[in-house]
Design an enzyme around this catalytic site. Structure first.
Site, PDB file in Angstrom:
ATOM      1  N   GLY A   1       0.841  -1.198   0.000  1.00 48.71           N
ATOM      2  CA  GLY A   1       0.000   0.000   0.000  1.00 48.71           C
ATOM      3  C   GLY A   1       0.873   1.244   0.000  1.00 48.71           C
TER       4      GLY A   1
ATOM      5  N   GLY B   1       6.061  -2.077   3.484  1.00 48.80           N
ATOM      6  CA  GLY B   1       5.609  -2.474   4.811  1.00 48.80           C
ATOM      7  C   GLY B   1       5.943  -3.925   5.109  1.00 48.80           C
TER       8      GLY B   1
ATOM      9  CG  ASP C   1      -1.353   0.397   9.053  1.00 52.43           C
ATOM     10  OD1 ASP C   1      -2.080   1.379   8.859  1.00 52.43           O
ATOM     11  OD2 ASP C   1      -1.519  -0.697   8.486  1.00 52.43           O
TER      12      ASP C   1
ATOM     13  CD  GLU D   1      -8.158  -0.683   8.233  1.00 49.51           C
ATOM     14  OE1 GLU D   1      -8.899  -0.434   7.274  1.00 49.51           O
ATOM     15  OE2 GLU D   1      -6.916  -0.742   8.128  1.00 49.51           O
TER      16      GLU D   1
HETATM   17  O1  F6P Z   1      -1.141  -1.292   5.544  1.00 51.99           O
HETATM   18  C1  F6P Z   1      -1.499  -0.018   5.215  1.00 51.99           C
HETATM   19  C2  F6P Z   1      -2.970   0.082   4.976  1.00 51.99           C
HETATM   20  O2  F6P Z   1      -3.221   1.419   4.696  1.00 51.99           O
HETATM   21  C3  F6P Z   1      -3.869  -0.448   6.104  1.00 51.99           C
HETATM   22  O3  F6P Z   1      -4.019   0.426   7.162  1.00 51.99           O
HETATM   23  C4  F6P Z   1      -5.148  -0.736   5.368  1.00 51.99           C
HETATM   24  O4  F6P Z   1      -5.903  -1.725   6.001  1.00 51.99           O
HETATM   25  C5  F6P Z   1      -4.665  -1.227   4.054  1.00 51.99           C
HETATM   26  O5  F6P Z   1      -3.391  -0.666   3.844  1.00 51.99           O
HETATM   27  C6  F6P Z   1      -5.584  -0.896   2.905  1.00 51.99           C
HETATM   28  O6  F6P Z   1      -5.051  -1.438   1.764  1.00 51.99           O
HETATM   29  P1  F6P Z   1      -5.619  -1.316   0.293  1.00 51.99           P
HETATM   30  O7  F6P Z   1      -4.808  -0.271  -0.382  1.00 51.99           O
HETATM   31  O8  F6P Z   1      -5.389  -2.641  -0.305  1.00 51.99           O
HETATM   32  O9  F6P Z   1      -7.060  -0.922   0.372  1.00 51.99           O
END
Ligand code: F6P
Length: 341
Positions: free
Chosen positions: A10, A102, A127, A222
């Site tokens: 991400g 990450g 995070d 979340e």
């Molecule tokens: O790991 C970073 C993060 O932003 C999390 O907090 C979140 O759950 C996830 O990535 C969301 O990912 P995506 O971009 O796949 O929606």
């Protein structure tokens, strides 16, 4: 030296600041060549890359996202990369790979390193849940966005005598909820690390209204979940990257509170707003320092390592140490924030 750099997983504010810093230190400081793989490990496997010189990184320090693009990759394709990593490194002529990412990316980096590729990792995530580093860049920006949202929601909540449930990111670690909840003065904070009882939240809101306060804001990560038997809530399924899909705790909690309190409640899901846009000064500085130190580590031959913030110093820690477990909010940090349920 020829350096390959990529951003995976991400995205996160500050990625471009790392890329820029790597290129500046490598090209201007060491006369190196840098290439950037597109869309993370996908570009490495598919042969999509471009040279990065000083012009290519001009003007990107304050820009959110990543100029290289980012992507998640299925485990099977990561294994493919690990199996062929020496051949891959030879074919691109790179002496070191600097993956910025990450937990998933750093685990992949560790796999490549174990398989013989020279790797220096740079941790990123809004995070803030990577072990072995006190902070990751992106976190400060995300906390700022969430705090501003809580500040803003308070005024509209008060006008309408409502309960606002603000859902912030944080899959397994509630750092964003903890710090934005504290900074914004949320009346309730729910984290993945500690299951919450809805009855406690109801009591807190009722007590506030009894004291003449006409609104409440609850900040929920979340990944937070209610205690067994406290509220119906189904966990999400696991996606193709091994991540739990979220079942919408913010929406579900707002409905439940409205029902139990007989007062209006509204969910506000901040989502990817927390990840977009320009990084804060703190994140730009940390990202720039990580980039500089990653290049220095590569020149010293410190492979299989990752940059990390320890206090105010940037240190190098083994990738293996960083990916063994996530850094979750400890009890004492929860105790300091009296509104953690
Ligand atoms: O790991 C970073 C993060 O932003 C999390 O907090 C979140 O759950 C996830 O990535 C969301 O990912 P995506 O971009 O796949 O929606």
């Amino acid at each position: 030296m020829r350096i390959g750099v990529l951003t995976a997983g991400g995205d996160c504010p500050g990625l471009n600041a790392v890329i820029r810093s790597v290129v500046h230190r490598a090209v201007a400081g060491h006369d190196d060549e840098v290439i950037g793989f597109e869309d993370g490990f996908k570009g490495l496997l598919d042969g999509r890359f471009r040279p990065l010189d000083l012009d290519a990184v001009s003007g990107i320090l304050a820009r959110g996202g990543t100029i290289l693009g980012s992507a998640r990759l299925e485990r099977a394709r990561l294994r493919e990369a690990a199996e062929n990593c020496e051949e891959l490194a030879r074919s691109y002529g790179i002496d070191v790979l600097i993956p910025i990412g990450g937990e998933g990316t750093l685990t992949a980096a560790q796999m490549l390193s174990d398989a013989g590729m020279p790797v220096v990792g740079v941790p990123k995530t809004i995070d803030n849940d990577i072990s072995s580093t006190d902070r990751t860049f992106g976190f400060d920006t995300a906390v700022g966005v969430a705090t501003e949202a809580i500040d803003r929601l308070k005024t509209t909540a008060e006008s309408h005598q409502r309960v606002m449930v603000v859902e912030v990111m944080g899959r397994h670690a509630g750092w964003i909820a903890l710090e934005s909840g504290m900074a914004g003065g949320a009346h309730g904070i729910c984290l993945p690390e500690r299951s919450f009882d809805v009855a406690d939240l109801v009591k807190m809101v009722e007590e506030r209204f009894a004291r003449g306060k006409k609104f409440a804001v609850i900040c929920v990560a979340e990944g937070a979940h209610p205690a067994e038997g406290s509220m119906d809530y189904k966990k999400g399924e696991i996606d193709q990257y091994g991540h739990e899909r979220f079942a919408g705790i913010g929406n579900r909690l707002a409905v439940e509170l409205e029902h139990r309190l007989g007062k209006e409640a509204r969910p506000v899901i901040l989502g990817h707003v927390q990840r977009g846009g320009t990084p804060t000064a703190y994140d730009r500085v940390l990202a720039t320092r990580f980039g500089w130190h990653a290049v220095e580590a590569a020149h010293r031959g410190d492979f299989g390592m990752m940059t990390a913030l320890r206090g105010t110093q940037v240190a190098l820690v083994p990738l293996a140490e960083a990916v063994t477990e996530l850094k979750r909010v400890p009890e004492d940090r929860m105790d300091e924030a009296e509104s953690v349920f």
